[in-house]
Design a protein around this motif. Sequence first.
Motif, PDB file in Angstrom:
ATOM      1  N   GLY A  24       0.800  -1.219   0.000  1.00  8.44           N
ATOM      2  CA  GLY A  24       0.000   0.000   0.000  1.00  8.44           C
ATOM      3  C   GLY A  24       0.831   1.266   0.000  1.00  8.44           C
ATOM      4  O   GLY A  24       0.275   2.362  -0.107  1.00  8.44           O
ATOM      5  N   LEU A  25       2.149   1.122   0.112  1.00 11.14           N
ATOM      6  CA  LEU A  25       3.007   2.311   0.122  1.00 11.14           C
ATOM      7  C   LEU A  25       2.921   3.058  -1.197  1.00 11.14           C
ATOM      8  O   LEU A  25       2.919   4.299  -1.218  1.00 11.14           O
ATOM      9  CB  LEU A  25       4.459   1.920   0.413  1.00 11.14           C
ATOM     10  CG  LEU A  25       5.486   3.063   0.393  1.00 11.14           C
ATOM     11  CD1 LEU A  25       5.126   4.134   1.409  1.00 11.14           C
ATOM     12  CD2 LEU A  25       6.900   2.530   0.651  1.00 11.14           C
ATOM     13  N   LEU A  26       2.849   2.327  -2.306  1.00 15.13           N
ATOM     14  CA  LEU A  26       2.759   2.980  -3.607  1.00 15.13           C
ATOM     15  C   LEU A  26       1.477   3.807  -3.716  1.00 15.13           C
ATOM     16  O   LEU A  26       1.489   4.918  -4.256  1.00 15.13           O
ATOM     17  CB  LEU A  26       2.826   1.948  -4.735  1.00 15.13           C
ATOM     18  CG  LEU A  26       2.739   2.498  -6.159  1.00 15.13           C
ATOM     19  CD1 LEU A  26       3.871   3.474  -6.425  1.00 15.13           C
ATOM     20  CD2 LEU A  26       2.758   1.366  -7.179  1.00 15.13           C
ATOM     21  N   VAL A  27       0.394   3.279  -3.182  1.00 19.11           N
ATOM     22  CA  VAL A  27      -0.882   4.015  -3.211  1.00 19.11           C
ATOM     23  C   VAL A  27      -0.771   5.287  -2.387  1.00 19.11           C
ATOM     24  O   VAL A  27      -1.182   6.372  -2.827  1.00 19.11           O
ATOM     25  CB  VAL A  27      -2.032   3.134  -2.686  1.00 19.11           C
ATOM     26  CG1 VAL A  27      -3.321   3.941  -2.589  1.00 19.11           C
ATOM     27  CG2 VAL A  27      -2.226   1.920  -3.586  1.00 19.11           C
ATOM     28  N   ASP A  28      -0.212   5.161  -1.182  1.00 20.99           N
ATOM     29  CA  ASP A  28      -0.059   6.338  -0.319  1.00 20.99           C
ATOM     30  C   ASP A  28       0.848   7.378  -0.973  1.00 20.99           C
ATOM     31  O   ASP A  28       0.557   8.586  -0.926  1.00 20.99           O
ATOM     32  CB  ASP A  28       0.532   5.925   1.031  1.00 20.99           C
ATOM     33  CG  ASP A  28      -0.428   5.069   1.841  1.00 20.99           C
ATOM     34  OD1 ASP A  28      -1.638   5.088   1.540  1.00 20.99           O
ATOM     35  OD2 ASP A  28       0.030   4.375   2.767  1.00 20.99           O
ATOM     36  N   THR A  29       1.925   6.909  -1.579  1.00 19.58           N
ATOM     37  CA  THR A  29       2.859   7.824  -2.233  1.00 19.58           C
ATOM     38  C   THR A  29       2.206   8.506  -3.428  1.00 19.58           C
ATOM     39  O   THR A  29       2.379   9.714  -3.637  1.00 19.58           O
ATOM     40  CB  THR A  29       4.119   7.068  -2.689  1.00 19.58           C
ATOM     41  OG1 THR A  29       4.718   6.420  -1.564  1.00 19.58           O
ATOM     42  CG2 THR A  29       5.134   8.033  -3.293  1.00 19.58           C
ATOM     43  N   PHE A  30       1.448   7.743  -4.200  1.00 16.53           N
ATOM     44  CA  PHE A  30       0.770   8.323  -5.358  1.00 16.53           C
ATOM     45  C   PHE A  30      -0.225   9.395  -4.935  1.00 16.53           C
ATOM     46  O   PHE A  30      -0.312  10.457  -5.569  1.00 16.53           O
ATOM     47  CB  PHE A  30       0.051   7.228  -6.152  1.00 16.53           C
ATOM     48  CG  PHE A  30      -0.769   7.754  -7.299  1.00 16.53           C
ATOM     49  CD1 PHE A  30      -0.151   8.170  -8.469  1.00 16.53           C
ATOM     50  CD2 PHE A  30      -2.155   7.854  -7.204  1.00 16.53           C
ATOM     51  CE1 PHE A  30      -0.895   8.665  -9.536  1.00 16.53           C
ATOM     52  CE2 PHE A  30      -2.907   8.350  -8.254  1.00 16.53           C
ATOM     53  CZ  PHE A  30      -2.274   8.753  -9.425  1.00 16.53           C
ATOM     54  N   ILE A  31      -0.969   9.141  -3.877  1.00 13.88           N
ATOM     55  CA  ILE A  31      -1.939  10.129  -3.398  1.00 13.88           C
ATOM     56  C   ILE A  31      -1.222  11.404  -2.958  1.00 13.88           C
ATOM     57  O   ILE A  31      -1.640  12.522  -3.302  1.00 13.88           O
ATOM     58  CB  ILE A  31      -2.772   9.552  -2.233  1.00 13.88           C
ATOM     59  CG1 ILE A  31      -3.661   8.413  -2.732  1.00 13.88           C
ATOM     60  CG2 ILE A  31      -3.629  10.647  -1.595  1.00 13.88           C
ATOM     61  CD1 ILE A  31      -4.398   7.685  -1.635  1.00 13.88           C
ATOM     62  N   ALA A  32      -0.134  11.248  -2.205  1.00 14.92           N
ATOM     63  CA  ALA A  32       0.599  12.417  -1.715  1.00 14.92           C
ATOM     64  C   ALA A  32       1.222  13.207  -2.859  1.00 14.92           C
ATOM     65  O   ALA A  32       1.129  14.445  -2.903  1.00 14.92           O
ATOM     66  CB  ALA A  32       1.682  11.977  -0.729  1.00 14.92           C
ATOM     67  N   VAL A  33       1.846  12.499  -3.799  1.00 11.98           N
ATOM     68  CA  VAL A  33       2.504  13.166  -4.922  1.00 11.98           C
ATOM     69  C   VAL A  33       1.485  13.837  -5.838  1.00 11.98           C
ATOM     70  O   VAL A  33       1.616  15.022  -6.177  1.00 11.98           O
ATOM     71  CB  VAL A  33       3.355  12.156  -5.735  1.00 11.98           C
ATOM     72  CG1 VAL A  33       3.836  12.786  -7.038  1.00 11.98           C
ATOM     73  CG2 VAL A  33       4.548  11.688  -4.918  1.00 11.98           C
TER      74      VAL A  33
END
Length: 264
Positions: free
Chosen positions: A96-105
Amino acid sequence: MTDKHELQILLTYWDVVLASSLILLVLVISWRLRLRLTSTLLMAAVRTIIQLSFIGLILAWIFAREQWYEVLIILTIMTLIASSAAKNRVKWGYKGLLVDTFIAVSASAILVTGLAIGMILQVQPWYTPQFIIPILGLILGNSLTAISLTSNQLINDIHEQHARIEMRLTLSATPFEAVHDSIRAAIINGMTPTLNSMLVVGIVSLPGMMTGQILAGADPTQAVRYQIVTMFLICVSSTLGCTLSALLIYRRFFNREQQLILPN
């Protein structure tokens, strides 16, 4: 006689070859000091040439057509690549880190880019590629660094200080209160490169955007104004991205009963 304000030096392929040859000096230093960076340097140099040449052809094609859906595709690809790059720089990953990173970016970059295009520059139409693509690229490039630094430190701190966090929870602290020190330190760490750049810009360094405009023959005062705008946009985007990333990440480490967990 050519007006000095209209002076423009056009680079040839031979000029690029001469600049590329300077990498030999870096390779010699790496070899003499046994830095073991020879293969990495060669790969970086080759990728720089290929990637920039490729994107140059794509941008020339997009600039000539100015189709909103093509611009949107490019912006989406840029955001996905930036999110993946930020995620890959984190040592302790989790599902889920990629999802969190995508949302933040994406949330921080799109919001700030939209404000820049719609309110500051007032570009019409909004998808004019010569404006929106470079601006988003500048913001993404800096935001992904800030977000990756924040994410990496916060996750490391939670893993290394889980005993302290659990002790705070037993003393009736909320999850946010238990990790607040780690969140604050992580956001500060992520913001440090941007703040350092702002402190010395124009005195120690001339940023790439400003330098490029001046070398291309633009009025220095206009180049300065554009650089001031972009610096503030980068600062806002980095702050929003770091904050959103930290808030998304810390929630992953607590369950519904507000107990600390270590996701993997």
